[in-house]
Motif scaffolding. Structure first.
Motif, short mmCIF file in Angstrom:
data_model
loop_
_atom_site.label_atom_id
_atom_site.label_comp_id
_atom_site.label_asym_id
_atom_site.label_seq_id
_atom_site.Cartn_x
_atom_site.Cartn_y
_atom_site.Cartn_z
N SER A 1 0.85 -1.19 0.00
CA SER A 1 0.00 0.00 0.00
C SER A 1 0.88 1.24 0.00
O SER A 1 2.10 1.17 0.06
CB SER A 1 -0.92 -0.03 1.21
OG SER A 1 -0.21 -0.48 2.33
N ASP A 2 0.20 2.33 -0.03
CA ASP A 2 0.84 3.63 -0.02
C ASP A 2 1.75 3.74 1.22
O ASP A 2 1.27 3.75 2.33
CB ASP A 2 -0.28 4.68 0.07
CG ASP A 2 0.15 5.99 -0.50
OD1 ASP A 2 1.35 6.26 -0.45
OD2 ASP A 2 -0.74 6.72 -0.98
N THR A 3 3.06 3.81 1.02
CA THR A 3 3.95 3.78 2.19
C THR A 3 3.86 5.05 3.00
O THR A 3 4.18 5.07 4.18
CB THR A 3 5.39 3.53 1.77
OG1 THR A 3 5.72 4.49 0.78
CG2 THR A 3 5.58 2.15 1.24
N ASN A 4 3.40 6.15 2.38
CA ASN A 4 3.29 7.40 3.12
C ASN A 4 2.34 7.27 4.29
O ASN A 4 2.45 8.02 5.27
CB ASN A 4 2.78 8.51 2.20
CG ASN A 4 3.76 8.79 1.08
OD1 ASN A 4 4.95 8.54 1.25
ND2 ASN A 4 3.26 9.26 -0.03
#
Lengths: 230, 469
Positions: free
Chosen positions: A187-190
């Motif tokens: 998923s979006d690592t942010n």
């Protein structure tokens, strides 16, 4: 703690050997299945990191041979595979592999999995975790630092608990997403970064000593570091 | 032998020959039977006529004297045929006269009165095995009653019937042969268009997928086949083009991170640097490599989904709980961007939890990337008949309508200048669509001013299509 790495790709083998040695394990490296099997049979190996695609004798065959002999059948095996088709995983697990990682994987992820496999057995969940002046009461879900109570959301607590339980280990973002939010995909690592920043605001920001550290490119680790640490 | 048995032409020819042979034999048998019975009827009528003649002859005056002196005269009334036999019997059974040149022995049926019908005729077999017919009738000879017996042998008839049967057999055999030759020729001609189609199909190569089979003068029976083949070619061509377009996109997208990796590393190695600079380089390289790994993973997922290798493990899930889970995951990020995530609606959704979360996560992360600061991103669930619709809505920079149909395409970016600086792979929405495809559902997007709304329609239990149903 001796780990046997069976891997034919020269660079992969070399960096695994080096990385695992630096993580505090004794490492033996075999460049093909036959040598690997011979080393495992000599004894003293506590865990095998096994590549599936090997020349001559492939990973499946090595695994079968390991499981067929009483001397080696108890050794945990972690599969490394470039293929993540479901039937490949099922086959590996059916043959007696204990875990698998799909290439490319984060090195910290591999270390985390190896630690988990080696820790198998009666794992006692600690009720009270101390890291420096931070105290986590797992049962009551209460957190205090330097005598001050800190109020965390359920999500923040789950994240802190994971980091604290794996004190000193670098946890990759993918592992954190999977363990805390059950998001088992890239998923979006942010998102993880944002969640850690939120946690830090409550746990670390008001205090001079920082407990949650970023390992750039790898993930997060929770530990007491000597002053001036990264 | 196997080829022959599997050959359509051979099979049809064999069937045709069989049909013609059966029809011809049936017709021949019918005509033969009719012919034989007609001949026999005529023979019997002639026999009864002879009996009548003799009866009339006997009724004349002086007939008794004539019978005694010139018995042959009676036989002459039978047209002088050797195979006509006549016998006169007195009431007590005494033979008054017997005209029987070859000495045949034949049975005498009971007398049937002055004018017998066909029913009174009896059959018999002559000494040489020929068929014979005999009839007896009463008459008066000089006032006293006598019985007249008339018999006849039909020696030539058997030979005639046998010849007739032979002719029929020949005719049947010849028609079967003619049928075989004609049908083989006709089939060869008739299947010519099939061979044409086959030779056209043999020319199709990856580079000539745009070609279509010519339906020009093909018979109507072949049109569905040609149409089906052409439709297949069309699908193959579309898939092939998509695939080659994909490889081109892929190479392009890979080029940027690889160029960064190469360039940065080469610049760094060109001069001696401090340890912290090397560290920074490695960390930057890891970020690029992670992006590459994510892209590879995403593309593998897309490739498998297109080949129907991703089988969803559907479960009945509580839609608001799933939305809340995603909102919880993104809470920290939303807070940082001063966004608020709101979950509304209700119902259940039949989906693979992992895939559903992945699709929703992609939509939410996409919505947050483009949402105006301080706005609300709304996650909504609504169950209706046939489908449960989940939607993600945000307000942000308006999107031109011409982009809408392409948003779910791989690597498509409405804002080309933005590139992938924000870390997105350009595959998120393509994955959303692939996930909806494997669920037999659909993904949609609609725009109203600054408000953009992505919808996921999951079919409900009764309407689910797909590999597991």
């Amino acid at each position: 703690m001796t780990i046997l790495v069976i891997e034919d790709e020269p660079k992969t083998g070399d960096y695994l050997q080096r990385g695992l040695a630096e993580s505090g394990f004794g490492v033996q490296l075999a460049r093909n299945g036959r040598d690997g099997l011979a080393i495992a049979r000599e004894g003293g190996v506590e865990l095998v990191v096994l590549d599936v695609m090997l020349p001559g004798m492939d990973g499946w065959q090595v695994l079968e041979a390991l499981r067929a002999s009483p001397a080696t059948e108890q050794i945990p095996v972690l599969f490394l595979t470039a293929r993540d088709e479901v039937h490949d995983r099922v086959r590996g697990l059916e043959l007696g592999a204990d875990d698998y990682l799909v290439k490319p994987f984060a090195f910290v992820e591999l270390v985390a999995r190896i630690r988990t496999l080696l820790r198998r057995g009666p794992v006692r969940e600690e009720e009270l975790i101390h890291i420096g002046d931070l105290e986590i009461d797992v049962i009551r879900r209460r957190v205090r630092r330097a005598g001050t109570a800190i109020v965390l959301t359920a999500q923040e607590f789950a994240l802190l608990h994971l980091l604290a339980r794996r004190q000193g280990q670098v946890l990759s973002r993918a592992l954190i997403a999977s363990q805390v939010w059950d998001m088992n995909f890239d998923s979006d690592t942010n998102v993880i970064d944002a969640a850690v920043r939120r946690l830090r605001r409550k746990i670390d920001d008001p205090f001079p000593q920082k407990l949650i550290h970023t390992r750039r490119g790898m993930g997060y680790v929770c530990e007491v570091q000597a002053a001036g640490g990264a | 032998m196997i080829r022959l048995r599997r050959s359509l032409a051979a099979r049809v020819t064999a069937m045709f020959v069989l049909i013609v042979a059966l029809a011809a034999s049936g017709l021949g048998t019918y005509l033969y039977a009719h012919f034989v019975s007609e001949i026999e009827r005529r023979d019997d009528t002639a026999l009864l006529g002879k009996l009548r003649q003799i009866q009339l002859l006997l009724g004349r005056p002086g007939a008794a004297e004539l019978l005694r002196s010139q018995p042959d005269l009676f036989r002459d009334t039978m047209s002088g045929q050797e195979n006509s036999l006549v016998r006169f019997l007195a009431p007590d059974g005494t033979v008054l006269a017997d005209i029987n040149a070859s000495g045949e022995r034949y049975p005498v049926p009971p007398s049937a009165g002055p004018s017998p019908g066909r029913a009174a005729i009896a059959g018999w077999t002559g000494s040489r095995g020929d068929r014979g017919r005999v009839v007896a009738g009463s008459a008066r000879l000089d006032g006293s009653p006598v019985t007249v017996v008339v018999a006849r042998l039909y020696a030539e008839r058997a030979a005639m019937f046998a010849a007739y049967r032979r002719h029929i057999a020949w005719a049947v055999a010849l028609s079967a042969l003619a049928a075989a030759v004609c049908s083989a020729l006709m089939l060869h001609r008739g299947l010519r268009s099939l061979r044409t189609v086959a030779s056209h199909a043999a020319l199709v190569r990856p580079g000539t997928l745009a070609q279509r089979l010519d339906a020009g003068d093909a018979p109507s029976e072949l049109l569905p086949l040609i149409d089906a083949l052409n439709a297949m070619l069309e699908r193959l061509q579309a898939g092939y083009e998509r695939l080659s377009g994909f490889s081109a996109d892929l190479a392009h997208e890979f080029r940027t991170p690889v160029a960064n990796l190469l360039g940065q590393s080469q610049v760094m190695l060109a001069q001696p640097r401090g340890a912290d600079e090397y560290e920074a380089l490695l960390a930057s390289n890891i970020e690029e490599l992670e992006r590459l790994a994510r892209m590879i993973e995403s593309m593998l997922f897309l490739a498998r989904a297109e080949q129907d290798e991703v089988l969803p493990a559907r479960q009945e899930l509580d839609a608001p709980a799933e939305l809340a889970k995603i909102a919880d995951f993104y809470e920290g990020m939303a807070e940082e961007r001063s966004l608020r995530l709101a979950c509304t609606g209700g119902g259940t959704v039949l989906a693979d939890p992992l895939l559903l979360r992945r699709a929703l996560a992609n939509l939410v992360s996409n919505a947050m990337r483009h949402a105006d600061e301080g706005s609300i991103v709304t996650l909504h669930a609504q169950a209706s008949a046939g489908a449960t619709v989940l939607s993600v809505e945000n307000t942000g920079a308006p999107i031109a309508p011409e982009h809408l149909p392409h948003l779910f395409e791989r690597f498509y970016r409405a804002d080309t200048a933005r590139g992938n600086a924000d870390g997105s792979t350009g595959l998120g929405l393509a994955i959303v669509r692939a996930i909806m495809d494997v669920h037999g559902g659909s993904a949609g997007v609609e725009v109203a001013g600054a408000c953009i709304r992505f919808t996921l329609a999951f079919p409900t239990a009764g309407t689910v299509r797909g590999p597991d149903h």
